[in-house]
Motif scaffolding. Structure first.
Motif, PDB file in Angstrom:
ATOM      1  N   VAL A 215       0.978  -1.096   0.053  1.00  9.07           N
ATOM      2  CA  VAL A 215      -0.091   0.013  -0.168  1.00  9.07           C
ATOM      3  C   VAL A 215       0.956   1.293  -0.103  1.00  9.07           C
ATOM      4  O   VAL A 215       1.696   1.501   0.750  1.00  9.07           O
ATOM      5  CB  VAL A 215      -1.044  -0.086   1.064  1.00  9.07           C
ATOM      6  N   HIS A 216       0.902   1.864  -1.000  1.00 11.72           N
ATOM      7  CA  HIS A 216       1.802   3.003  -1.297  1.00 11.72           C
ATOM      8  C   HIS A 216       0.915   4.339  -1.432  1.00 11.72           C
ATOM      9  O   HIS A 216       0.043   4.663  -2.010  1.00 11.72           O
ATOM     10  CB  HIS A 216       2.506   2.997  -2.723  1.00 11.72           C
ATOM     11  N   CYS A 217       1.304   5.407  -0.260  1.00 11.45           N
ATOM     12  CA  CYS A 217       0.520   6.695  -0.123  1.00 11.45           C
ATOM     13  C   CYS A 217       1.725   7.835  -0.472  1.00 11.45           C
ATOM     14  O   CYS A 217       2.780   7.718   0.358  1.00 11.45           O
ATOM     15  CB  CYS A 217       0.133   6.888   1.385  1.00 11.45           C
ATOM     16  N   ASP A 218       1.562   8.612  -1.230  1.00  9.17           N
ATOM     17  CA  ASP A 218       2.562   9.728  -1.660  1.00  9.17           C
ATOM     18  C   ASP A 218       1.682  11.083  -1.607  1.00  9.17           C
ATOM     19  O   ASP A 218       0.502  11.029  -1.259  1.00  9.17           O
ATOM     20  CB  ASP A 218       3.044   9.284  -2.981  1.00  9.17           C
ATOM     21  N   GLY A 219       2.369  11.882  -1.798  1.00  9.07           N
ATOM     22  CA  GLY A 219       1.889  13.342  -1.759  1.00  9.07           C
ATOM     23  C   GLY A 219       1.504  13.977  -0.498  1.00  9.07           C
ATOM     24  O   GLY A 219       0.402  14.577  -0.399  1.00  9.07           O
ATOM     25  N   ILE A 220       2.046  13.202   0.671  1.00  9.57           N
ATOM     26  CA  ILE A 220       1.602  13.725   1.936  1.00  9.57           C
ATOM     27  C   ILE A 220       2.354  14.918   2.376  1.00  9.57           C
ATOM     28  O   ILE A 220       3.740  14.913   2.620  1.00  9.57           O
ATOM     29  CB  ILE A 220       1.974  12.551   3.157  1.00  9.57           C
ATOM     30  N   LYS A 221       1.637  15.845   2.835  1.00  9.58           N
ATOM     31  CA  LYS A 221       2.226  17.071   3.437  1.00  9.58           C
ATOM     32  C   LYS A 221       2.289  17.155   4.869  1.00  9.58           C
ATOM     33  O   LYS A 221       1.315  16.953   5.459  1.00  9.58           O
ATOM     34  CB  LYS A 221       1.699  18.261   2.896  1.00  9.58           C
ATOM     35  N   VAL A 222       3.559  17.059   5.787  1.00 11.49           N
ATOM     36  CA  VAL A 222       3.361  17.332   6.943  1.00 11.49           C
ATOM     37  C   VAL A 222       4.123  18.427   7.649  1.00 11.49           C
ATOM     38  O   VAL A 222       4.925  18.956   6.619  1.00 11.49           O
ATOM     39  CB  VAL A 222       4.094  16.044   7.625  1.00 11.49           C
ATOM     40  N   ALA A 223       4.117  18.904   8.750  1.00 12.78           N
ATOM     41  CA  ALA A 223       4.747  19.848   9.399  1.00 12.78           C
ATOM     42  C   ALA A 223       5.576  19.632  10.566  1.00 12.78           C
ATOM     43  O   ALA A 223       4.766  18.808  11.185  1.00 12.78           O
ATOM     44  CB  ALA A 223       3.770  21.210   9.375  1.00 12.78           C
ATOM     45  N   ALA A 224       6.595  20.186  10.832  1.00  9.50           N
ATOM     46  CA  ALA A 224       7.337  20.078  11.769  1.00  9.50           C
ATOM     47  C   ALA A 224       6.709  20.616  13.297  1.00  9.50           C
ATOM     48  O   ALA A 224       6.093  21.450  13.206  1.00  9.50           O
ATOM     49  CB  ALA A 224       8.867  20.709  12.001  1.00  9.50           C
ATOM     50  N   PRO A 225       6.502  19.851  14.414  1.00 10.50           N
ATOM     51  CA  PRO A 225       5.710  20.433  15.544  1.00 10.50           C
ATOM     52  C   PRO A 225       6.391  21.807  15.903  1.00 10.50           C
ATOM     53  O   PRO A 225       7.504  22.039  15.684  1.00 10.50           O
ATOM     54  CB  PRO A 225       6.139  19.389  16.522  1.00 10.50           C
ATOM     55  N   PRO A 226       5.632  22.867  16.266  1.00  8.10           N
ATOM     56  CA  PRO A 226       6.155  24.097  16.541  1.00  8.10           C
ATOM     57  C   PRO A 226       7.001  23.832  17.888  1.00  8.10           C
ATOM     58  O   PRO A 226       6.870  23.107  18.598  1.00  8.10           O
ATOM     59  CB  PRO A 226       4.676  24.779  16.976  1.00  8.10           C
ATOM     60  N   ARG A 227       7.848  24.878  17.940  1.00 13.86           N
ATOM     61  CA  ARG A 227       8.537  24.814  19.117  1.00 13.86           C
ATOM     62  C   ARG A 227       7.894  25.564  20.357  1.00 13.86           C
ATOM     63  O   ARG A 227       7.184  26.490  20.097  1.00 13.86           O
ATOM     64  CB  ARG A 227       9.971  25.927  18.779  1.00 13.86           C
ATOM     65  N   PRO A 228       8.128  25.047  21.379  1.00 14.87           N
ATOM     66  CA  PRO A 228       7.410  25.733  22.466  1.00 14.87           C
ATOM     67  C   PRO A 228       7.679  26.975  22.683  1.00 14.87           C
ATOM     68  O   PRO A 228       8.709  27.561  22.848  1.00 14.87           O
ATOM     69  CB  PRO A 228       7.927  24.729  23.537  1.00 14.87           C
ATOM     70  N   ALA A 229       6.702  28.033  23.145  1.00 15.06           N
ATOM     71  CA  ALA A 229       7.055  29.153  23.444  1.00 15.06           C
ATOM     72  C   ALA A 229       7.630  29.469  24.535  1.00 15.06           C
ATOM     73  O   ALA A 229       7.550  28.715  25.470  1.00 15.06           O
ATOM     74  CB  ALA A 229       5.417  30.144  23.632  1.00 15.06           C
ATOM     75  N   PRO A 230       8.232  30.558  24.778  1.00 20.88           N
ATOM     76  CA  PRO A 230       8.986  30.894  25.941  1.00 20.88           C
ATOM     77  C   PRO A 230       8.086  31.183  27.102  1.00 20.88           C
ATOM     78  O   PRO A 230       6.890  31.508  27.105  1.00 20.88           O
ATOM     79  CB  PRO A 230       9.623  32.446  25.857  1.00 20.88           C
ATOM     80  N   ALA A 231       8.448  30.596  28.313  1.00 19.99           N
ATOM     81  CA  ALA A 231       7.598  30.600  29.522  1.00 19.99           C
ATOM     82  C   ALA A 231       7.319  32.049  30.107  1.00 19.99           C
ATOM     83  O   ALA A 231       8.172  32.858  29.956  1.00 19.99           O
ATOM     84  CB  ALA A 231       8.460  29.785  30.717  1.00 19.99           C
ATOM     85  N   LYS A 232       6.083  32.127  30.345  1.00 17.38           N
ATOM     86  CA  LYS A 232       5.581  33.394  30.901  1.00 17.38           C
ATOM     87  C   LYS A 232       5.494  33.398  32.465  1.00 17.38           C
ATOM     88  O   LYS A 232       4.807  32.607  32.779  1.00 17.38           O
ATOM     89  CB  LYS A 232       4.312  33.792  30.144  1.00 17.38           C
ATOM     90  N   LYS A 233       5.875  34.215  33.233  1.00 18.10           N
ATOM     91  CA  LYS A 233       5.837  34.177  34.500  1.00 18.10           C
ATOM     92  C   LYS A 233       4.661  35.245  35.065  1.00 18.10           C
ATOM     93  O   LYS A 233       4.626  36.551  34.672  1.00 18.10           O
ATOM     94  CB  LYS A 233       7.235  34.814  35.101  1.00 18.10           C
ATOM     95  N   LYS A 234       3.808  34.625  35.665  1.00 18.66           N
ATOM     96  CA  LYS A 234       2.825  35.695  36.211  1.00 18.66           C
ATOM     97  C   LYS A 234       2.805  35.768  37.859  1.00 18.66           C
ATOM     98  O   LYS A 234       2.715  34.553  38.517  1.00 18.66           O
ATOM     99  CB  LYS A 234       1.489  34.718  36.015  1.00 18.66           C
ATOM    100  N   LYS A 235       2.706  36.767  38.256  1.00 21.83           N
ATOM    101  CA  LYS A 235       2.782  36.949  39.735  1.00 21.83           C
ATOM    102  C   LYS A 235       1.384  37.136  40.289  1.00 21.83           C
ATOM    103  O   LYS A 235       0.511  37.492  39.856  1.00 21.83           O
ATOM    104  CB  LYS A 235       3.334  38.345  39.947  1.00 21.83           C
ATOM    105  N   LEU A 236       1.431  36.258  41.481  1.00 20.02           N
ATOM    106  CA  LEU A 236       0.136  36.117  42.174  1.00 20.02           C
ATOM    107  C   LEU A 236      -0.056  37.502  43.195  1.00 20.02           C
ATOM    108  O   LEU A 236       1.046  38.004  43.936  1.00 20.02           O
ATOM    109  CB  LEU A 236      -0.021  34.962  43.150  1.00 20.02           C
ATOM    110  N   GLY A 237      -1.045  38.294  43.373  1.00 19.53           N
ATOM    111  CA  GLY A 237      -1.260  39.195  44.256  1.00 19.53           C
ATOM    112  C   GLY A 237      -1.259  39.022  45.695  1.00 19.53           C
ATOM    113  O   GLY A 237      -1.575  37.785  46.214  1.00 19.53           O
TER     114      GLY A 237
END
Length: 287
Positions: A215-237
């Motif tokens: 079973v041969h499947c061609d013409g498949i378009k894939v994308a690399a997984p996105p890089r993780p976004a930089p960590a955001k720091k949230k301060k508690l009141g």
């Protein structure tokens, strides 16, 4: 010889003539006719005729067998209307992709999830498969992306079965030039998917011998997984209190909390019909 110098005539030999006045008889040697040589010549003349007869009957038997096979095949087709199974690739998702930057022997680590739909369009034929060997590669230069195994199953008439496979590789050494041009760490790139197995057909209580299929499947378009976004720091009141309470010491102090969820892999939803090929192996070659 006589006295006058003339030769004296010799008397005729006995038996050369029938009588004194009859003509002389000449001796005739019998003609030799070898029987064995004649038999060999007859066999030599009949040998080409025998070869022609043998060739004629051989061709006639082959044509007769071919005619019988054509009649049986035509009757089978009219009775069962056989169709090849249909495989459709519905989802392809890259969950992991890492390629080392070595100039001589880069190592590839990846994981790609696939979802395929197998359909048996026949009404009376049942397919039964051995285990599937699943491999993936880049479309341009056939850089290997790993392999996986899918268990075999019995494909009942009119049944639709969903197949899930995760093709992965861990520190796989690949060609540096081909990998750098085919595998994109960001953006889309084309890949191919192949499933190898052996399949047989069941008609009622009769099972055929299994043959190799791909079973041969061609013409498949894939994308690399996105890089993780930089960590955001949230301060508690801070909470203000009028008077200290016994539980005030137990209250959590203000701290930084990581508010960035991990990046999710992008799934490519497609409806790509795969090609089913019959693989026939003759001695060392597979067609």
């Amino acid at each position: 010889m006589s006295s006058n110098g003339k030769p004296t005539p010799q008397p005729p030999a006995a038996g050369n003539g029938a009588g004194a006045g009859g003509p002389p008889k000449m001796y005739q040697r019998p003609i030799y006719r070898p029987q064995q040589a004649a038999a060999k010549r007859r066999r030599g003349r009949s040998c080409p005729f025998s070869c022609c007869c043998c060739f004629f009957w051989t061709v006639l038997v082959i044509l007769l067998l071919a005619f019988i096979a054509a009649v049986v095949g035509g009757a089978f087709y009219l009775l069962y209307r056989p169709h090849r199974p249909a495989f459709t690739l519905s989802v392809a998702r890259v969950t992991k992709l890492s390629l080392s930057s070595s100039a001589t022997a880069p190592a590839l680590t990846d994981a790609i999830d696939f979802t395929l739909t197998a359909k048996n369009p026949n009404k009376k034929l049942v397919y039964f498969y051995d285990d599937f060997t699943v491999t993936a590669a880049t479309a341009a230069n056939a850089v290997p992306l790993g392999e996986a195994t899918v268990p075999g199953f019995a494909h009942e008439a009119g049944n639709i079965t969903v197949l899930n496979a995760t093709v992965s590789a861990s520190a796989l050494t690949v060609d540096p030039s081909a990998a750098s041009s085919d595998i994109k760490k960001s953006g889309e790139f084309s890949i191919t998917l192949d499933l190898e197995t052996k399949a047989g057909v069941k008609v009622g209580g009769l099972k055929t011998k299994k043959i190799g299929i791909q079973v041969h499947c061609d013409g498949i378009k894939v994308a690399a997984p996105p890089r993780p976004a930089p960590a955001k720091k949230k301060k508690l009141g801070k909470a203000t209190t009028v008077a200290p309470s016994p539980t005030a010491a137990d209250a959590p102090s203000p701290a930084a909390v990581d508010d960035a969820p991990p990046a999710a892999a992008t799934a490519t939803t497609i409806a790509r019909v795969c090609e089913v090929r019959i693989r026939v192996k003759i001695w060392k070659w597979t067609f």
